[in-house]
Motif scaffolding. Structure first.
Motif, PDB file in Angstrom:
ATOM      1  N   PRO A   1       3.093 -40.289 -20.709  1.00 34.20           N
ATOM      2  CA  PRO A   1       2.722 -41.241 -19.837  1.00 34.20           C
ATOM      3  C   PRO A   1       1.607 -42.148 -20.280  1.00 34.20           C
ATOM      4  N   MET A   2       1.562 -43.312 -20.009  1.00 36.02           N
ATOM      5  CA  MET A   2       0.514 -44.460 -20.393  1.00 36.02           C
ATOM      6  C   MET A   2      -0.707 -44.066 -19.489  1.00 36.02           C
ATOM      7  N   GLY A   3      -0.544 -43.435 -18.376  1.00 30.64           N
ATOM      8  CA  GLY A   3      -1.381 -43.202 -17.180  1.00 30.64           C
ATOM      9  C   GLY A   3      -0.645 -43.068 -16.136  1.00 30.64           C
ATOM     10  N   PHE A   4      -1.386 -43.062 -14.946  1.00 32.13           N
ATOM     11  CA  PHE A   4      -0.669 -42.521 -13.724  1.00 32.13           C
ATOM     12  C   PHE A   4      -0.845 -43.614 -12.639  1.00 32.13           C
ATOM     13  N   HIS A   5      -0.171 -43.549 -11.565  1.00 31.22           N
ATOM     14  CA  HIS A   5       0.090 -44.573 -10.498  1.00 31.22           C
ATOM     15  C   HIS A   5       0.301 -43.737  -9.271  1.00 31.22           C
ATOM     16  N   SER A   6      -0.531 -44.480  -8.226  1.00 31.52           N
ATOM     17  CA  SER A   6      -0.434 -44.230  -6.950  1.00 31.52           C
ATOM     18  C   SER A   6       0.924 -44.046  -6.230  1.00 31.52           C
ATOM     19  N   GLU A   7       1.977 -44.697  -6.806  1.00 33.95           N
ATOM     20  CA  GLU A   7       3.254 -44.720  -6.523  1.00 33.95           C
ATOM     21  C   GLU A   7       4.211 -44.643  -7.517  1.00 33.95           C
ATOM     22  N   TYR A   8       5.466 -44.349  -7.026  1.00 30.64           N
ATOM     23  CA  TYR A   8       6.471 -43.921  -7.821  1.00 30.64           C
ATOM     24  C   TYR A   8       7.823 -44.961  -7.688  1.00 30.64           C
ATOM     25  N   ASN A   9       8.713 -45.224  -8.649  1.00 26.00           N
ATOM     26  CA  ASN A   9       9.752 -46.185  -8.287  1.00 26.00           C
ATOM     27  C   ASN A   9      11.047 -45.327  -8.870  1.00 26.00           C
ATOM     28  N   ARG A  10      10.856 -44.152  -9.413  1.00 24.92           N
ATOM     29  CA  ARG A  10      11.924 -43.177  -9.694  1.00 24.92           C
ATOM     30  C   ARG A  10      11.723 -41.780  -8.950  1.00 24.92           C
ATOM     31  N   ASN A  11      12.962 -41.339  -8.401  1.00 24.72           N
ATOM     32  CA  ASN A  11      12.734 -40.138  -7.504  1.00 24.72           C
ATOM     33  C   ASN A  11      12.706 -38.895  -8.547  1.00 24.72           C
ATOM     34  N   GLY A  12      12.962 -38.822  -9.773  1.00 34.19           N
ATOM     35  CA  GLY A  12      13.167 -37.560 -10.844  1.00 34.19           C
ATOM     36  C   GLY A  12      14.285 -37.125 -10.924  1.00 34.19           C
ATOM     37  N   GLU A  13      14.657 -36.439 -11.768  1.00 35.25           N
ATOM     38  CA  GLU A  13      15.843 -35.583 -12.189  1.00 35.25           C
ATOM     39  C   GLU A  13      16.591 -36.759 -12.777  1.00 35.25           C
ATOM     40  N   GLU A  14      15.911 -37.718 -13.737  1.00 32.12           N
ATOM     41  CA  GLU A  14      16.374 -39.039 -14.210  1.00 32.12           C
ATOM     42  C   GLU A  14      16.037 -39.110 -15.764  1.00 32.12           C
ATOM     43  N   THR A  15      17.210 -39.631 -16.444  1.00 29.74           N
ATOM     44  CA  THR A  15      16.920 -40.040 -17.800  1.00 29.74           C
ATOM     45  C   THR A  15      16.548 -41.570 -17.941  1.00 29.74           C
ATOM     46  N   TYR A  16      15.710 -41.642 -18.891  1.00 29.72           N
ATOM     47  CA  TYR A  16      15.230 -42.935 -19.247  1.00 29.72           C
ATOM     48  C   TYR A  16      15.284 -43.164 -20.845  1.00 29.72           C
ATOM     49  N   ILE A  17      15.225 -44.377 -21.439  1.00 31.20           N
ATOM     50  CA  ILE A  17      14.981 -44.659 -22.867  1.00 31.20           C
ATOM     51  C   ILE A  17      13.747 -45.743 -23.006  1.00 31.20           C
ATOM     52  N   ILE A  18      13.044 -45.425 -23.862  1.00 31.96           N
ATOM     53  CA  ILE A  18      11.838 -46.264 -24.253  1.00 31.96           C
ATOM     54  C   ILE A  18      12.361 -47.558 -24.995  1.00 31.96           C
TER      55      ILE A  18
ATOM     56  N   TRP B   1       6.935 -43.469 -12.422  1.00 31.12           N
ATOM     57  CA  TRP B   1       6.825 -44.681 -12.429  1.00 31.12           C
ATOM     58  C   TRP B   1       7.700 -45.166 -13.792  1.00 31.12           C
ATOM     59  N   ALA B   2       8.687 -46.073 -13.672  1.00 29.58           N
ATOM     60  CA  ALA B   2       9.107 -46.803 -14.668  1.00 29.58           C
ATOM     61  C   ALA B   2       8.782 -48.069 -15.066  1.00 29.58           C
ATOM     62  N   ALA B   3       7.964 -48.085 -16.242  1.00 33.23           N
ATOM     63  CA  ALA B   3       7.551 -49.696 -16.376  1.00 33.23           C
ATOM     64  C   ALA B   3       8.422 -50.584 -17.271  1.00 33.23           C
ATOM     65  N   ASP B   4       8.090 -51.712 -17.387  1.00 30.63           N
ATOM     66  CA  ASP B   4       9.234 -52.646 -17.978  1.00 30.63           C
ATOM     67  C   ASP B   4       9.888 -52.454 -19.314  1.00 30.63           C
ATOM     68  N   ASP B   5       9.187 -51.539 -20.140  1.00 31.27           N
ATOM     69  CA  ASP B   5       9.806 -51.124 -21.442  1.00 31.27           C
ATOM     70  C   ASP B   5      10.484 -49.803 -21.046  1.00 31.27           C
ATOM     71  N   CYS B   6      10.764 -49.348 -20.120  1.00 26.05           N
ATOM     72  CA  CYS B   6      11.321 -48.173 -19.675  1.00 26.05           C
ATOM     73  C   CYS B   6      12.802 -48.285 -19.077  1.00 26.05           C
ATOM     74  N   LEU B   7      13.643 -48.133 -19.783  1.00 25.63           N
ATOM     75  CA  LEU B   7      15.224 -48.446 -19.195  1.00 25.63           C
ATOM     76  C   LEU B   7      15.745 -47.164 -18.324  1.00 25.63           C
ATOM     77  N   VAL B   8      16.142 -47.409 -17.188  1.00 25.86           N
ATOM     78  CA  VAL B   8      16.595 -46.264 -16.534  1.00 25.86           C
ATOM     79  C   VAL B   8      18.087 -46.438 -15.955  1.00 25.86           C
ATOM     80  N   PHE B   9      18.766 -45.360 -15.698  1.00 25.74           N
ATOM     81  CA  PHE B   9      20.108 -45.689 -15.420  1.00 25.74           C
ATOM     82  C   PHE B   9      20.366 -45.378 -13.838  1.00 25.74           C
TER      83      PHE B   9
END
Length: 181
Positions: A40-57, A73-81
């Motif tokens: 993680p590059m840091g932490f956020h007060s909110e989340y935009n992904r619920n967990g149990e998820e795959t992602y690619i940088i 939190w998946a930021a803009d260089d994190c691709l999610v499915f």
């Protein structure tokens, strides 16, 4: 390979880019923010992904495949499915890990390495029935625990072998004198 039909990821999932977060939004705790690395590059007060998820940088450590059990939190260089059709998320993770060579070969080498969404969408995977996917995930999870869990698996096996070695060493090297009659 096993008679499973090959499919391209775009046929079974929608690949989405995360949402930009700026440095001043980062905190010391909260939900992890994945941007351009698996750490993680840091932490956020909110989340935009619920967990149990795959992602690619997709930039920086482009091609790295991650999985989060927890919200993040998946930021803009994190691709999610999203919109998975007939594919178990954790199976997707293990399958993409198996495709790492393909992903890395397709990273554009520049000042900041990048992996395009199109490359990911065109990645071909073999897709067994969901029940079989869950069985494979179970086996892979157990193997992962054996290799990485500090209280279980490989470290415990090493400790057991060390004790076995010491036992047999002591037996072999403890010479008892035989009395001659």
């Amino acid at each position: 390979m096993f008679g499973y039909a090959p499919v391209r990821l775009f046929e079974v999932a929608t690949v989405n880019r995360g949402v930009r977060v700026v440095k001043k939004q980062l905190l010391n705790d909260g939900y992890p923010v994945f941007q351009n690395a698996l750490a993680p590059m840091g932490f956020h007060s909110e989340y935009n992904r619920n967990g149990e998820e795959t992602y690619i940088i997709s930039a920086g450590a482009a091609g790295e495949v991650g999985y989060s059990k927890d919200r993040f939190w998946a930021a803009d260089d994190c691709l999610v499915f999203d919109n998975l059709k007939g594919v178990v998320n954790k199976f997707l993770y293990y399958t993409l890990l198996n495709q790492s060579d393909y992903l890395y070969r397709n990273v554009r080498k520049a000042s900041i390495p990048r992996l395009s969404r199109e490359v990911i969408e065109k990645t071909t995977i073999l897709l067994p029935a969901e029940e079989k996917q869950r069985e494979i995930v179970d086996v892979m999870d157990r193997f992962d625990r054996l290799c990485n869990d500090i209280s279980d698996g490989l470290p415990a096996e090493i400790e057991a072998r060390q004790k076995q070695y010491e036992y047999y060493r002591d037996k072999l090297l403890s010479f008892k004198e035989k009395k001659c009659v």
